[in-house]
Design an enzyme around this catalytic site. Structure first.
Site, short mmCIF file in Angstrom:
data_model
loop_
_atom_site.label_atom_id
_atom_site.label_comp_id
_atom_site.label_asym_id
_atom_site.label_seq_id
_atom_site.Cartn_x
_atom_site.Cartn_y
_atom_site.Cartn_z
N ASP A 72 -15.74 2.52 6.65
CA ASP A 72 -14.77 3.58 6.22
C ASP A 72 -15.37 4.35 5.11
O ASP A 72 -14.78 5.60 5.04
CB ASP A 72 -13.57 2.67 5.44
CG ASP A 72 -12.38 3.67 4.79
OD1 ASP A 72 -11.95 4.41 5.75
OD2 ASP A 72 -12.31 4.11 3.88
N SER A 98 -8.27 3.59 8.64
CA SER A 98 -8.85 3.72 7.29
C SER A 98 -8.17 2.82 6.42
O SER A 98 -8.55 1.97 5.57
CB SER A 98 -8.85 5.10 6.91
OG SER A 98 -9.43 5.22 5.66
N LYS A 119 -8.95 -1.44 5.56
CA LYS A 119 -9.33 -1.95 4.05
C LYS A 119 -8.28 -2.97 3.56
O LYS A 119 -8.63 -4.04 2.98
CB LYS A 119 -9.31 -0.72 3.13
CG LYS A 119 -10.52 0.04 3.04
CD LYS A 119 -10.38 1.39 2.23
CE LYS A 119 -9.46 2.27 2.69
NZ LYS A 119 -9.53 3.81 1.96
N ARG A 166 -15.41 12.62 7.38
CA ARG A 166 -14.02 13.42 7.90
C ARG A 166 -13.46 14.55 6.71
O ARG A 166 -13.16 15.58 7.25
CB ARG A 166 -12.95 12.13 8.00
CG ARG A 166 -12.87 11.42 9.19
CD ARG A 166 -11.88 10.33 9.23
NE ARG A 166 -10.63 10.52 9.02
CZ ARG A 166 -9.65 9.72 8.34
NH1 ARG A 166 -9.98 8.47 7.71
NH2 ARG A 166 -8.43 10.27 8.20
N HIS A 170 0.83 -1.12 -0.10
CA HIS A 170 0.04 0.17 0.05
C HIS A 170 0.94 1.26 -0.03
O HIS A 170 1.64 1.24 0.72
CB HIS A 170 -0.94 -0.06 1.09
CG HIS A 170 -1.85 1.09 1.14
ND1 HIS A 170 -2.92 1.30 0.49
CD2 HIS A 170 -1.57 2.56 1.96
CE1 HIS A 170 -3.33 2.49 0.85
NE2 HIS A 170 -2.63 3.38 1.73
#
Lengths: 436, 436
Positions: free
Chosen positions: B163, B185, B189, B170, B84
């Site tokens: 999320d 968050s 995921k 947010r 990621h």
């Protein structure tokens, strides 16, 4: 002006100052339904952490105040003065002060609220008088001020709608305890009354919202500053709320005590505070040149019966039964009574006002939630106050209530809370500080 | 368990720790519609100021992850690994790494997002390939992983709904920039993908979300810690995003560059990062005993064409035109082109990635808002990178775009941003730190 709400929230989150246009635009757009609650609640939490400076607090107050109808009595030559208390237990001073100051020739457009939790509310006390109407429209309030010099009423629907919305949101988002938000809430409502001057009674101690002197002093300073920004004459007293004020807690019982004070009787602490607050109102309203002369004026309208007469006229004008003023036995009276006796000989060392306030709620005299019904007759009478000597088995207080109350719980909470000491306690002052 | 939401908000506001039951209950009740947005946004702002400790962050991550469907590939013996990136400009590493690591025999269930603002998104790059489908259901994702060892897809509707709700809130309440909320968050995921191991590429610098090394390092540590709490093997690289990664920015242009890298060509910085991230994935996935051997494995699947073949198979399996892999000229191509020339001789001192990212958005390659459409052909090709020498009038970069763009604005912003210096700049490392 185009508002970018997340950017305004970010500014406050990062400790930056919001502009007049941003604050005014936010309140207007929120009331118009163009900003959702979830953005306002995030902003309120950012304000909780970062605060608002004096100018921002003033602008928030102004924007909230201007969200609805504004009263004005500018066409009347007399000074328009009011008093606001941050809330306590047994605080019935408004019902004494308003007629006393009006009897001295000033105008007192006093808009009050209801009790919630351990604190009582002026409107609930007034409604203990059979027939008394507190929900009046603007026209009727105007007539009362013109004719009698005072009105003891609740907020009209059109007054400061922004505060109704914001307070409901703060209540469920843990953002009540923020000094600038408290200031804007109080001052927007008071300034919408069309007053020239305001005396604040900021309570501190066990039965007050502000538990410490420092917090109370900070709130008092911010309130005074905000009022002065708008050209109002302001003063504040910081007063002790560790024990209940006066001897009676509960709506009809407090009206009884008000009538005693207006006849020149009643407990010393309550007399002292009513006299001082009235003197400040008269001084700020330029009816007297000094506080001391204000006290003298108060004493004279009490001694002459003018203050009592003014109260009787007001009760009558607001739909209440004026006979109550001379026959307090016509007030609602509870069917049941229990005495709490002293477990030992000695001195009363502590009567924690917060515990007493909650005990009164359990007796039916107050509200757990805004929807709760209250029993006007329920309440507590104290025969002793902090510093008084007491014998073992002598009466400390009396609980008045109607059926359906689990009275043992109330008795136990009071028994555990009141302390008897073998030595006389150090007795603190009632008035801890003043801001003039 | 009965949740008293204002009391939970107050606890966090006052810096107290929330319990596992409180965090879990809040997320479940919020998703069930039993807690309004305005309470959650106030809580998010309190978290912004007070933070969450490692245990609270882990619990929030777990509760969010469990708000929807969880993928699992536990029935497959191979390690399931993913990478990621926190987002940058010109970062197309996912499209290289996923097929390279899958070609080494591991399973890569890579769920990616779209670009927003100055950062690009993997899904947008993939969609530049004619016919490529990123919206697949769980069954199809499962088939891709089983057959090809990788999937390059978007989130399914059922994955981590908490999320989606929280991020949208947010975004409009200035509570995006909170490390524990970012961690929950991202990790909710990634962990919902059913992976055993995760490599994080945390970007820092001008074109990154985390502008400073310290913030990037703090985020990387919190991400690694949260993954490890759930038993995952974790590593993080902190990498420089002061200038764009590679030579091409824009969706079809970046696919072109990916194909070059998969053929063993392309710019050095991009090769270095793809090689290192792949090596970490192989190491965490226990395909190799050391990072160095991971790099060798990567080099071999590139040199042998296995990685390119894996990519071609995936394009085909996800509905894309596989001829693109060998004929990049079949990718969308913009109708117009402008070159920016160097105003002086010297060295390229700075190509600020944030400015380049926004310039690409203006060319049509990215999105201002989630609703915006993008032009897959638009973008920027750099002929020089930071540290390169350049002659006056030599090509710095080329802008590719279609009609309807105010190209002078884009040209000016790039001209102003890129700095040419008479002296060679100090060249910083691409990989600034690692957490293993």
């Amino acid at each position: 002006m185009m508002l970018v709400v997340p950017e305004i929230i970010r500014k406050k989150r990062d400790g930056e100052k919001l502009s007049v246009d941003e604050i005014g635009g936010l309140i207007r757009s929120y009331i118009a339904g163009d900003i959702p609650d979830y953005q306002i609640s995030a902003l309120l939490m950012a304000i909780y952490f970062r605060g608002l400076d004096a100018e921002e607090t003033g602008e928030l107050t102004r924007a909230m105040m201007c969200s609805g109808e504004l009263l004005t009595f500018d066409y009347l030559p007399e000074s328009k003065v009011d008093k606001h208390s941050t809330g306590g237990v047994g605080d019935k001073t408004s019902l004494v002060i308003a007629p006393a100051v009006a009897a001295c020739g000033l105008k007192v457009p006093m808009i009050s609220g209801r009790g919630l939790g351990f604190t009582g509310g002026t409107l609930d006390k007034l409604e203990a008088i059979p027939g008394f109407q507190v929900r009046l429209d603007t026209h009727s309030i105007r007539q009362l001020i013109e004719k009698h010099g005072l009105a003891l009423v609740g907020q009209t629907d059109n007054l400061v709608p922004a505060d109704k919305r914001l307070y409901a949101l703060r209540d469920v988002t843990a953002t009540v305890e923020s000094i600038p938000l408290i200031v804007a809430s109080i001052m927007s409502k008071k300034l919408a009354e069309g007053i020239d001057a305001l005396v604040l009674d900021v309570k501190t101690g066990h039965g007050a919202f502000m538990k410490t002197f420092d917090r109370a002093r900070a709130l008092a300073e911010a309130l005074v500053d905000t009022g002065r920004q708008m050209g109002k004459r302001m003063a504040a007293l910081i007063t002790n709320m560790d024990q209940p004020l006066g001897n009676k807690v509960g709506n009809a019982l407090e009206v009884e005590e008000v009538l005693a004070i207006l006849r020149g009787e009643g407990p010393a602490d309550l007399i002292e505070l009513c006299r001082l607050l009235s003197a400040y109102m008269l001084w700020l309203g330029r009816a007297v040149p000094t506080i001391e002369e204000g006290k003298d004026r108060y004493d004279r309208v009490i001694a002459s019966g003018q203050a009592l007469r003014k109260f009787r006229d007001l009760v009558s004008a607001q739909g209440g039964d004026p006979r109550v003023v001379d026959q307090p036995e016509l007030l609602p009276r509870a069917g049941q009574s229990v005495y709490i006796l002293s477990p030992a000989a000695g001195y009363v060392a502590s009567i924690p006002a917060g515990v007493i306030g909650w005990a009164a709620v359990l007796l039916g005299a107050g509200r757990m939630t805004v929807q709760s019904a209250i029993d006007p007759a329920a309440g507590i009478i104290f025969f002793k106050k902090v510093g008084d000597s007491i014998e073992k088995g002598e009466r400390l207080c009396e609980l008045r209530f109607n059926s359906g109350i689990s009275i043992e719980d109330v008795e136990n909470s009071i028994r555990q809370a009141i302390q008897i000491s073998p030595h006389p306690p150090l007795k603190g002052a009632l008035v801890l500080d003043t801001i003039e």
